[in-house]
Design an enzyme around this catalytic site. Sequence first.
Site, PDB file in Angstrom:
ATOM      1  N   LYS A 246       0.848  -1.203   0.000  1.00  0.00           N
ATOM      2  CA  LYS A 246       0.000   0.000   0.000  1.00  0.00           C
ATOM      3  C   LYS A 246       0.877   1.243   0.000  1.00  0.00           C
ATOM      4  CE  LYS A 246      -1.773   2.732   2.964  1.00  0.00           C
ATOM      5  NZ  LYS A 246      -1.575   3.966   2.167  1.00  0.00           N
TER       6      LYS A 246
ATOM      7  N   GLU B 210       9.355   0.871  11.049  1.00  0.00           N
ATOM      8  CA  GLU B 210      10.447   1.843  10.865  1.00  0.00           C
ATOM      9  C   GLU B 210       9.818   3.223  10.978  1.00  0.00           C
ATOM     10  OE1 GLU B 210      13.411   0.976  10.817  1.00  0.00           O
ATOM     11  OE2 GLU B 210      13.506  -1.045  10.015  1.00  0.00           O
TER      12      GLU B 210
ATOM     13  N   CYS C 103      14.020  10.073   7.390  1.00  0.00           N
ATOM     14  CA  CYS C 103      13.908   9.631   8.788  1.00  0.00           C
ATOM     15  C   CYS C 103      15.275   9.614   9.465  1.00  0.00           C
ATOM     16  CB  CYS C 103      13.280   8.248   8.829  1.00  0.00           C
ATOM     17  SG  CYS C 103      14.144   7.075   7.793  1.00  0.00           S
TER      18      CYS C 103
ATOM     19  N   GLU D 115      10.327  15.641  15.459  1.00  0.00           N
ATOM     20  CA  GLU D 115      10.758  15.481  14.071  1.00  0.00           C
ATOM     21  C   GLU D 115      10.078  16.540  13.203  1.00  0.00           C
ATOM     22  OE1 GLU D 115       9.362  12.025  11.838  1.00  0.00           O
ATOM     23  OE2 GLU D 115      11.441  11.642  11.285  1.00  0.00           O
TER      24      GLU D 115
HETATM   25  P1  NAD Z   1       2.362   8.357   7.824  1.00  0.00           P
HETATM   26  O1  NAD Z   1       2.590   7.548   9.031  1.00  0.00           O
HETATM   27  O2  NAD Z   1       1.320   9.395   7.870  1.00  0.00           O
HETATM   28  O3  NAD Z   1       1.967   7.417   6.597  1.00  0.00           O
HETATM   29  C1  NAD Z   1       2.795   6.362   6.153  1.00  0.00           C
HETATM   30  C2  NAD Z   1       1.962   5.338   5.432  1.00  0.00           C
HETATM   31  O4  NAD Z   1       1.084   4.697   6.357  1.00  0.00           O
HETATM   32  C3  NAD Z   1       1.054   5.900   4.343  1.00  0.00           C
HETATM   33  O5  NAD Z   1       0.960   4.931   3.313  1.00  0.00           O
HETATM   34  C4  NAD Z   1      -0.281   6.049   5.066  1.00  0.00           C
HETATM   35  O6  NAD Z   1      -1.386   6.033   4.176  1.00  0.00           O
HETATM   36  C5  NAD Z   1      -0.269   4.838   5.962  1.00  0.00           C
HETATM   37  N1  NAD Z   1      -1.013   4.936   7.202  1.00  0.00           N
HETATM   38  C6  NAD Z   1      -1.108   5.993   8.039  1.00  0.00           C
HETATM   39  N2  NAD Z   1      -1.823   5.659   9.131  1.00  0.00           N
HETATM   40  C7  NAD Z   1      -2.161   4.357   8.993  1.00  0.00           C
HETATM   41  C8  NAD Z   1      -2.859   3.424   9.805  1.00  0.00           C
HETATM   42  N3  NAD Z   1      -3.383   3.775  10.995  1.00  0.00           N
HETATM   43  N4  NAD Z   1      -3.007   2.159   9.365  1.00  0.00           N
HETATM   44  C9  NAD Z   1      -2.478   1.777   8.182  1.00  0.00           C
HETATM   45  N5  NAD Z   1      -1.811   2.619   7.363  1.00  0.00           N
HETATM   46  C10 NAD Z   1      -1.642   3.889   7.766  1.00  0.00           C
HETATM   47  O7  NAD Z   1       3.796   8.940   7.451  1.00  0.00           O
HETATM   48  P2  NAD Z   1       4.187   9.897   6.245  1.00  0.00           P
HETATM   49  O8  NAD Z   1       3.811  11.281   6.616  1.00  0.00           O
HETATM   50  O9  NAD Z   1       3.725   9.343   4.963  1.00  0.00           O
HETATM   51  O10 NAD Z   1       5.810   9.721   6.266  1.00  0.00           O
HETATM   52  C11 NAD Z   1       6.617  10.466   7.077  1.00  0.00           C
HETATM   53  C12 NAD Z   1       7.057   9.670   8.301  1.00  0.00           C
HETATM   54  O11 NAD Z   1       7.691   8.451   7.915  1.00  0.00           O
HETATM   55  C13 NAD Z   1       8.107  10.410   9.115  1.00  0.00           C
HETATM   56  O12 NAD Z   1       7.773  10.366  10.478  1.00  0.00           O
HETATM   57  C14 NAD Z   1       9.390   9.633   8.862  1.00  0.00           C
HETATM   58  O13 NAD Z   1      10.344   9.714   9.876  1.00  0.00           O
HETATM   59  C15 NAD Z   1       8.891   8.264   8.671  1.00  0.00           C
HETATM   60  N6  NAD Z   1       9.873   7.462   7.931  1.00  0.00           N
HETATM   61  C16 NAD Z   1      10.590   6.521   8.599  1.00  0.00           C
HETATM   62  C17 NAD Z   1      11.551   5.773   7.948  1.00  0.00           C
HETATM   63  C18 NAD Z   1      12.350   4.727   8.685  1.00  0.00           C
HETATM   64  O14 NAD Z   1      12.904   3.864   8.036  1.00  0.00           O
HETATM   65  N7  NAD Z   1      12.425   4.756   9.996  1.00  0.00           N
HETATM   66  C19 NAD Z   1      11.772   5.959   6.582  1.00  0.00           C
HETATM   67  C20 NAD Z   1      11.021   6.928   5.912  1.00  0.00           C
HETATM   68  C21 NAD Z   1      10.050   7.667   6.605  1.00  0.00           C
END
Ligand code: NAD
Length: 488
Positions: free
Chosen positions: A176, A250, A284, A383
């Site tokens: 997804k 992650e 991240c 962050e």
């Molecule tokens: P987000 O958590 O809003 O969304 C990430 C994904 O999860 C999207 O596909 C979203 O549609 C889905 N999603 C959100 N809530 C959900 C739920 N309750 N159930 C199932 N799916 C859900 O994050 P974002 O704004 O897209 O990305 C930014 C974040 O990602 C930052 O906090 C960043 O640090 C983190 N990130 C972490 C890593 C790592 O490897 N640690 C790598 C890249 C990004």
Amino acid sequence: METREHIYVGGQFIASTGTGTIEVVSPHTEQVIARVPDGTREDMDKAVAAARQAFDQGPWPHLTPAERADYLTRLSQLIQGRMDDWARVISSEMGSPFSFSQMGQVFASTMVLDYYAGLASTYHFEEVRNGIMGPALVRREPVGVAAAIIPWNVPLFTAVLKLGPALLAGCTVVLKPAPETPLDAYLLAEACQEIGLPPGVLNIVVAGREVGEHLVTHPGIDKVGFTGSTAAGKKIAAAAGAQLKRITLELGGKSASIFLPDADLAIAVPQALGSGFMNNGQACVAQTRILVSRDRYSETVDALAEWTAAQVVGDPLDPATQIGPLVAERQRARVEGYIAIAQKEGGKIAVGGGRPAAQSTGWYVEPTLVVDVEAKHTIAQEEVFGPVVSVLAYDTPEDAIRIANDSDFGLSGSVFTADVQAGIDVARKVRTGTYTVNAFALEFAAPFGGFKQSGVGRELGPEGLAAYLESKTISLPAGTVVPGVPIV
Ligand code: NAD
């Protein structure tokens, strides 16, 4: 304008069951550049059913690891052959500078696929142990159907961090992607068709959060691999935990780069800031807190400010661009909010802080250096996910380690010093999942993941493969020999 009308299920592009669409908006021009179907729960049900069938009845889990690795190699080669096209798509949909899209998004993804393809020949999917009760055959079997849920900032890379190990393990996958970045996911679907990946092994449905939750709680899913925000990670962990699903999370970071008093600024400044501003600060692992010894503070701030001010901001598709726009208007508002809070709490803007005058459209924020930040400030704790780096002063190396550890997160970190052994000592004391001495790097053959609220479990390395495997112990009669299986 690109229009997609299908979801990718069972090896085919089929119509979505819904009528909703997701508009992909260029972060540079603010214009709609594509429309794709907004995946529904029913779409997700179809995707899970296809993945379930490919796992339960398909040959996929029963192929040899070498046979599965062959698909990973072919996928990697196909992507490498079209690297610039893929990079252009990613830059267009989320604003990553083209040069970073090439290396950090696309080429890095093929390196991960190649790494897992190579691991097939050395990893012990079966081994015999001379146990206390007699010989035991220990098998590592695929965990089942995996849900891969990914963010928009490094869409292809976070996808292959899951697909590489999951497919090598023998799992089937429902991916997804985030609604902001569906276009590279369509390229991935087409690539899987082109290499002849068996139907149902990978299924892709672009959808929002609610349909993501439906996927996580779907009874057909055995494991969830998630990259995204810490807030979403907690919800997913709770939902998966209620069903005892396996998870790898992650999540976010607030990583510290420690410049020890003997650091060579010619190395430390570009490495630390290169990571801090990587992907327009939407990484991240970004080193967003730079810890500087008080007696070299003003000299170091000058060097950091000079480097920051020299960054080329502009159109992400221009190969000369170093900093592009943020992914969305709401993300710019969030970043600007953090800059305002930083100043209110006592931080001073040394460089940037506003919107670049030269950009008439796009969600840009100038590369920003905030100095005189203290560990308790919001900007040092939360962050930001934008091109904003904070500088904090410390008195002793022990003080620097204490500040580095004064965080809910623990994803990455770095130390710069003329004495590598002293750097290793610091690395041992910082509570974080990955660390680098005198550089910023991410090692694909070693585990990557977070301490504390930066996540659960590990991706990359053999540990990343183990996350998609279940161990099975088969106790055997004394003297049994299992042909072709190593004894360890
Ligand atoms: P987000 O958590 O809003 O969304 C990430 C994904 O999860 C999207 O596909 C979203 O549609 C889905 N999603 C959100 N809530 C959900 C739920 N309750 N159930 C199932 N799916 C859900 O994050 P974002 O704004 O897209 O990305 C930014 C974040 O990602 C930052 O906090 C960043 O640090 C983190 N990130 C972490 C890593 C790592 O490897 N640690 C790598 C890249 C990004």
